[in-house]
Write a protein that holds these residues in place. Structure first.
Motif, short mmCIF file in Angstrom:
data_model
loop_
_atom_site.label_atom_id
_atom_site.label_comp_id
_atom_site.label_asym_id
_atom_site.label_seq_id
_atom_site.Cartn_x
_atom_site.Cartn_y
_atom_site.Cartn_z
N ILE A 133 0.83 -1.20 0.00
CA ILE A 133 0.00 0.00 0.00
C ILE A 133 0.87 1.26 0.00
O ILE A 133 0.57 2.23 -0.69
CB ILE A 133 -0.99 -0.04 1.19
CG1 ILE A 133 -2.01 -1.15 0.94
CG2 ILE A 133 -1.68 1.30 1.39
CD1 ILE A 133 -2.90 -1.49 2.10
N ALA A 134 1.97 1.22 0.74
CA ALA A 134 2.89 2.37 0.75
C ALA A 134 3.52 2.56 -0.63
O ALA A 134 3.69 3.70 -1.09
CB ALA A 134 3.98 2.15 1.81
N LEU A 135 3.87 1.48 -1.31
CA LEU A 135 4.44 1.57 -2.65
C LEU A 135 3.43 2.16 -3.64
O LEU A 135 3.80 2.97 -4.49
CB LEU A 135 4.91 0.18 -3.12
CG LEU A 135 5.58 0.10 -4.48
CD1 LEU A 135 6.78 1.04 -4.56
CD2 LEU A 135 6.00 -1.33 -4.78
N ILE A 136 2.17 1.80 -3.51
CA ILE A 136 1.13 2.37 -4.36
C ILE A 136 1.06 3.88 -4.15
O ILE A 136 0.98 4.66 -5.10
CB ILE A 136 -0.24 1.71 -4.09
CG1 ILE A 136 -0.22 0.26 -4.56
CG2 ILE A 136 -1.37 2.48 -4.77
CD1 ILE A 136 -1.41 -0.56 -4.09
N ALA A 137 1.11 4.30 -2.88
CA ALA A 137 1.07 5.73 -2.57
C ALA A 137 2.26 6.46 -3.19
O ALA A 137 2.12 7.55 -3.75
CB ALA A 137 1.04 5.94 -1.06
N GLU A 138 3.45 5.84 -3.13
CA GLU A 138 4.64 6.43 -3.75
C GLU A 138 4.47 6.55 -5.26
O GLU A 138 4.83 7.57 -5.85
CB GLU A 138 5.87 5.57 -3.46
CG GLU A 138 6.37 5.63 -2.05
CD GLU A 138 7.52 4.66 -1.81
OE1 GLU A 138 8.24 4.30 -2.78
OE2 GLU A 138 7.69 4.24 -0.65
N LYS A 139 3.92 5.52 -5.88
CA LYS A 139 3.72 5.55 -7.33
C LYS A 139 2.74 6.66 -7.72
O LYS A 139 2.95 7.36 -8.70
CB LYS A 139 3.18 4.20 -7.82
CG LYS A 139 4.19 3.09 -7.81
CD LYS A 139 3.53 1.78 -8.21
CE LYS A 139 4.52 0.67 -8.20
NZ LYS A 139 4.65 0.02 -9.49
N LYS A 140 1.67 6.80 -6.94
CA LYS A 140 0.70 7.85 -7.23
C LYS A 140 1.31 9.23 -7.06
O LYS A 140 1.07 10.13 -7.86
CB LYS A 140 -0.52 7.71 -6.31
CG LYS A 140 -1.42 6.58 -6.69
CD LYS A 140 -2.61 6.55 -5.75
CE LYS A 140 -3.66 5.61 -6.23
NZ LYS A 140 -4.83 5.62 -5.37
N GLN A 141 2.12 9.40 -6.02
CA GLN A 141 2.77 10.69 -5.79
C GLN A 141 3.74 11.01 -6.92
O GLN A 141 3.77 12.12 -7.44
CB GLN A 141 3.49 10.70 -4.45
CG GLN A 141 4.11 12.04 -4.12
CD GLN A 141 4.76 12.05 -2.75
OE1 GLN A 141 4.85 11.04 -2.07
NE2 GLN A 141 5.21 13.22 -2.33
N ALA A 142 4.53 10.02 -7.33
CA ALA A 142 5.48 10.22 -8.43
C ALA A 142 4.73 10.56 -9.72
O ALA A 142 5.16 11.42 -10.48
CB ALA A 142 6.35 8.98 -8.61
N ALA A 143 3.62 9.89 -9.96
CA ALA A 143 2.83 10.15 -11.18
C ALA A 143 2.25 11.55 -11.14
O ALA A 143 2.24 12.25 -12.17
CB ALA A 143 1.71 9.12 -11.32
N SER A 144 1.77 11.99 -9.98
CA SER A 144 1.18 13.33 -9.90
C SER A 144 2.25 14.40 -10.04
O SER A 144 2.02 15.45 -10.63
CB SER A 144 0.39 13.50 -8.60
OG SER A 144 1.27 13.54 -7.49
N GLN A 145 3.44 14.16 -9.57
CA GLN A 145 4.54 15.12 -9.72
C GLN A 145 4.98 15.17 -11.17
O GLN A 145 5.29 16.23 -11.69
CB GLN A 145 5.71 14.75 -8.82
CG GLN A 145 5.44 15.01 -7.36
CD GLN A 145 6.55 14.51 -6.46
OE1 GLN A 145 7.46 13.83 -6.90
NE2 GLN A 145 6.47 14.85 -5.19
N GLY A 146 4.98 14.03 -11.83
CA GLY A 146 5.34 13.96 -13.24
C GLY A 146 4.33 14.70 -14.11
O GLY A 146 4.67 15.36 -15.07
N ASP A 147 3.04 14.59 -13.75
CA ASP A 147 1.99 15.29 -14.49
C ASP A 147 2.12 16.80 -14.34
O ASP A 147 1.91 17.54 -15.28
CB ASP A 147 0.59 14.86 -13.99
CG ASP A 147 0.24 13.45 -14.41
OD1 ASP A 147 0.92 12.92 -15.32
OD2 ASP A 147 -0.68 12.87 -13.81
#
Length: 151
Positions: A133-147
């Motif tokens: 679940i923590a890894l999913i949160a990291e992926k979402k954060q990285a994706a939102s920063q990339g956007d």
């Protein structure tokens, strides 16, 4: 839920039955292209289908898998899988004994009265469900920063 539906759901969850890989025409040909460069693993991570003890959808794009010998994995699907998060049953359906990143692994799930399938893009080893679940949160954060950087 009647007895027949309950039996089907239990059978899907408890038994991981490999079957033939679906034809190439049914597959998303953009599997490798749809993965961000950072998401493609440098070394292949796999798990044995027969070792699976439980599978649960975390979201429509992520599935947590617990195997024997305290092995845990986070599966990232090629695209979001409609209804996966709220599905009745989830199982691995693969023509091989192992599921690896980019090797055409398939998750099958029951969404109301329809059986659906979804392709596995990435298999990542994690410490436990909380780590997944923590890894999913990291992926979402990285994706939102990339956007935000593409503006």
């Amino acid at each position: 839920m009647n007895m027949r539906t309950t039996s089907l759901a239990v059978a899907l969850v408890l038994f991981v039955v490999p079957f033939s890989v679906f034809s190439q025409e049914d597959k998303d040909t953009a599997t490798a292209e749809s993965a961000p460069a950072a998401a493609v693993p440098s070394k292949k991570t796999c798990f044995n289908v027969r070792d699976v003890r439980s599978i649960s959808a975390v979201e429509d794009r992520f599935v947590y898998v617990r195997c024997i010998r305290d092995q845990h994995y986070l599966l990232t699907m090629v695209n979001g899988c409609i209804g996966l998060e709220n599905s009745i049953a989830v199982a691995v359906a693969n023509g091989h004994n192992r599921v690896c990143s980019l090797d055409r692994g398939v998750i099958v799930y029951k969404d109301f009265d329809q059986t659906r399938k979804c392709d596995v893009l990435l298999v990542e080893k994690v410490a436990d469900r909380d780590a997944a679940i923590a890894l999913i949160a990291e992926k979402k954060q990285a994706a939102s920063q990339g956007d935000g950087q593409e503006d």
